[in-house]
Design a protein around this motif. Structure first.
Motif, PDB file in Angstrom:
ATOM      1  N   SER A 130     -32.448  40.668 -58.006  1.00 44.74           N
ATOM      2  CA  SER A 130     -33.130  41.310 -59.123  1.00 44.74           C
ATOM      3  C   SER A 130     -34.322  40.476 -59.585  1.00 44.74           C
ATOM      4  CB  SER A 130     -32.157  41.514 -60.289  1.00 44.74           C
ATOM      5  OG  SER A 130     -31.097  42.356 -59.900  1.00 44.74           O
ATOM      6  N   ILE A 131     -34.136  39.171 -59.659  1.00 49.34           N
ATOM      7  CA  ILE A 131     -35.238  38.290 -60.053  1.00 49.34           C
ATOM      8  C   ILE A 131     -36.367  38.383 -59.026  1.00 49.34           C
ATOM      9  CG2 ILE A 131     -35.918  35.863 -60.286  1.00 49.34           C
ATOM     10  CD1 ILE A 131     -33.138  35.372 -61.556  1.00 49.34           C
ATOM     11  N   TYR A 132     -36.017  38.388 -57.748  1.00 50.66           N
ATOM     12  CA  TYR A 132     -37.027  38.458 -56.686  1.00 50.66           C
ATOM     13  C   TYR A 132     -37.889  39.698 -56.832  1.00 50.66           C
ATOM     14  CZ  TYR A 132     -39.031  39.015 -52.027  1.00 50.66           C
ATOM     15  OH  TYR A 132     -39.895  39.205 -50.995  1.00 50.66           O
ATOM     16  N   PHE A 133     -37.250  40.874 -56.945  1.00 51.45           N
ATOM     17  CA  PHE A 133     -38.020  42.112 -57.005  1.00 51.45           C
ATOM     18  C   PHE A 133     -38.767  42.257 -58.330  1.00 51.45           C
ATOM     19  CE2 PHE A 133     -35.410  43.325 -53.380  1.00 51.45           C
ATOM     20  CZ  PHE A 133     -36.401  43.842 -52.563  1.00 51.45           C
ATOM     21  N   THR A 134     -38.236  41.715 -59.409  1.00 47.07           N
ATOM     22  CA  THR A 134     -38.931  41.761 -60.696  1.00 47.07           C
ATOM     23  C   THR A 134     -40.193  40.902 -60.667  1.00 47.07           C
ATOM     24  OG1 THR A 134     -36.831  42.142 -61.842  1.00 47.07           O
ATOM     25  CG2 THR A 134     -38.684  41.376 -63.168  1.00 47.07           C
ATOM     26  N   ARG A 171     -47.581  41.994 -58.454  1.00 48.43           N
ATOM     27  CA  ARG A 171     -48.372  43.133 -57.975  1.00 48.43           C
ATOM     28  C   ARG A 171     -49.013  43.900 -59.129  1.00 48.43           C
ATOM     29  NH1 ARG A 171     -43.803  45.767 -54.177  1.00 48.43           N
ATOM     30  NH2 ARG A 171     -43.936  44.345 -52.433  1.00 48.43           N
ATOM     31  N   PHE A 172     -48.783  43.448 -60.352  1.00 45.82           N
ATOM     32  CA  PHE A 172     -49.283  44.098 -61.558  1.00 45.82           C
ATOM     33  C   PHE A 172     -48.756  45.525 -61.690  1.00 45.82           C
ATOM     34  CE2 PHE A 172     -52.578  40.952 -60.469  1.00 45.82           C
ATOM     35  CZ  PHE A 172     -52.445  40.142 -61.588  1.00 45.82           C
ATOM     36  N   PRO A 227     -43.449  48.044 -65.704  1.00 47.33           N
ATOM     37  CA  PRO A 227     -42.010  47.780 -65.751  1.00 47.33           C
ATOM     38  C   PRO A 227     -41.174  48.962 -65.260  1.00 47.33           C
ATOM     39  CG  PRO A 227     -43.035  46.951 -67.739  1.00 47.33           C
ATOM     40  CD  PRO A 227     -44.095  47.709 -66.974  1.00 47.33           C
ATOM     41  N   ILE A 228     -41.643  50.166 -65.492  1.00 47.64           N
ATOM     42  CA  ILE A 228     -40.920  51.352 -65.026  1.00 47.64           C
ATOM     43  C   ILE A 228     -40.908  51.388 -63.499  1.00 47.64           C
ATOM     44  CG2 ILE A 228     -40.964  53.884 -64.962  1.00 47.64           C
ATOM     45  CD1 ILE A 228     -42.106  53.730 -67.843  1.00 47.64           C
ATOM     46  N   SER A 229     -42.048  51.103 -62.889  1.00 47.45           N
ATOM     47  CA  SER A 229     -42.142  51.068 -61.431  1.00 47.45           C
ATOM     48  C   SER A 229     -41.264  49.958 -60.852  1.00 47.45           C
ATOM     49  CB  SER A 229     -43.595  50.864 -61.018  1.00 47.45           C
ATOM     50  OG  SER A 229     -43.703  50.733 -59.628  1.00 47.45           O
ATOM     51  N   ILE A 230     -41.255  48.816 -61.510  1.00 51.56           N
ATOM     52  CA  ILE A 230     -40.416  47.697 -61.058  1.00 51.56           C
ATOM     53  C   ILE A 230     -38.948  48.089 -61.136  1.00 51.56           C
ATOM     54  CG2 ILE A 230     -39.682  45.349 -61.598  1.00 51.56           C
ATOM     55  CD1 ILE A 230     -42.568  44.859 -62.594  1.00 51.56           C
ATOM     56  N   PHE A 231     -38.569  48.727 -62.232  1.00 55.18           N
ATOM     57  CA  PHE A 231     -37.175  49.146 -62.393  1.00 55.18           C
ATOM     58  C   PHE A 231     -36.782  50.169 -61.334  1.00 55.18           C
ATOM     59  CE2 PHE A 231     -33.892  51.891 -64.262  1.00 55.18           C
ATOM     60  CZ  PHE A 231     -32.888  50.946 -64.414  1.00 55.18           C
ATOM     61  N   LYS A 232     -37.683  51.099 -61.024  1.00 50.95           N
ATOM     62  CA  LYS A 232     -37.393  52.100 -59.990  1.00 50.95           C
ATOM     63  C   LYS A 232     -37.190  51.443 -58.631  1.00 50.95           C
ATOM     64  CE  LYS A 232     -39.762  56.053 -62.038  1.00 50.95           C
ATOM     65  NZ  LYS A 232     -40.914  56.960 -61.941  1.00 50.95           N
ATOM     66  N   ASN A 267     -41.725  45.396 -48.502  1.00 48.97           N
ATOM     67  CA  ASN A 267     -42.902  46.000 -47.878  1.00 48.97           C
ATOM     68  C   ASN A 267     -42.676  47.455 -47.523  1.00 48.97           C
ATOM     69  OD1 ASN A 267     -44.624  43.824 -48.070  1.00 48.97           O
ATOM     70  ND2 ASN A 267     -43.926  42.944 -46.146  1.00 48.97           N
ATOM     71  N   GLU A 268     -41.463  47.807 -47.113  1.00 48.29           N
ATOM     72  CA  GLU A 268     -41.173  49.210 -46.820  1.00 48.29           C
ATOM     73  C   GLU A 268     -41.352  50.051 -48.076  1.00 48.29           C
ATOM     74  OE1 GLU A 268     -37.230  49.226 -45.231  1.00 48.29           O
ATOM     75  OE2 GLU A 268     -37.887  48.631 -43.230  1.00 48.29           O
ATOM     76  N   LYS A 269     -40.856  49.566 -49.199  1.00 46.75           N
ATOM     77  CA  LYS A 269     -41.004  50.300 -50.451  1.00 46.75           C
ATOM     78  C   LYS A 269     -42.476  50.355 -50.869  1.00 46.75           C
ATOM     79  CE  LYS A 269     -36.737  51.170 -50.946  1.00 46.75           C
ATOM     80  NZ  LYS A 269     -36.261  52.521 -50.737  1.00 46.75           N
ATOM     81  N   SER A 270     -43.186  49.266 -50.671  1.00 41.43           N
ATOM     82  CA  SER A 270     -44.601  49.217 -51.028  1.00 41.43           C
ATOM     83  C   SER A 270     -45.402  50.191 -50.173  1.00 41.43           C
ATOM     84  CB  SER A 270     -45.127  47.795 -50.855  1.00 41.43           C
ATOM     85  OG  SER A 270     -46.467  47.717 -51.214  1.00 41.43           O
TER      86      SER A 270
END
Length: 115
Positions: free
Chosen positions: A16-20, A26-27, A30-35, A88-91
C-alpha cells in the motif's frame, strides 16, 4: 508464524505504501491512487504469497547464514520487478483509456451541410 505475518499484514502495509508513494510521485489524485491500490491489492498480495514463502524456505533451509542477506536482496530485486510490472500495466491501461476517451470526444464530425 513470522512468514505468515510478513506475507499478510506486513506485505499489505508495504504494498500500500509503495503504490501510494508511486501515485503521489506521478502527481495523481488521491482518488486515482485509491482506485489503483484497490485494483492491485489482492493480486499483489497473492503474488507475494507465491514468491516469498518459497524464497524463505530456501533462505532458512539451504542458504548459509553468511549469504542470507545477499540471497534475500536478490529475491527482493525480483519482487521489485513484479511490483513495477503491476504498476506499469495499470499505468498503461490508464493511458490507453485516456487516449480512447480523448479520441472519441475529438472525432465527432460536423456536417458541413448543416452550417
Amino acid at each position: 508464524v513470522k512468514v505468515a505475518f510478513d506475507q499478510t499484514v506486513w506485505s499489505a502495509i508495504w504494498n500500500s505504501i509503495y503504490f501510494t508513494v508511486l501515485g503521489f510521485l506521478r502527481f495523481e489524485s488521491p482518488i486515482s491512487i485509491f482506485k489503483e491500490l484497490k485494483a492491485t491489492f489482492l493480486p499483489m498480495l497473492t503474488a507475494g504469497w507465491k514468491l516469498w514463502p518459497f524464497a524463505h524456505l530456501i533462505t532458512y533451509g539451504l542458504v548459509p547464514v553468511e549469504q542470507r542477506l545477499l540471497w534475500v536482496d536478490c529475491v527482493e530485486l525480483i519482487w521489485v520487478t513484479i511490483l513495477s510490472t503491476y504498476s506499469n500495466e495499470k499505468s498503461e491501461a490508464r493511458i490507453s483509456e485516456s487516449v480512447i476517451e480523448t479520441s472519441s470526444s475529438s472525432t465527432t464530425t460536423i456536417d458541413p451541410s448543416k452550417e
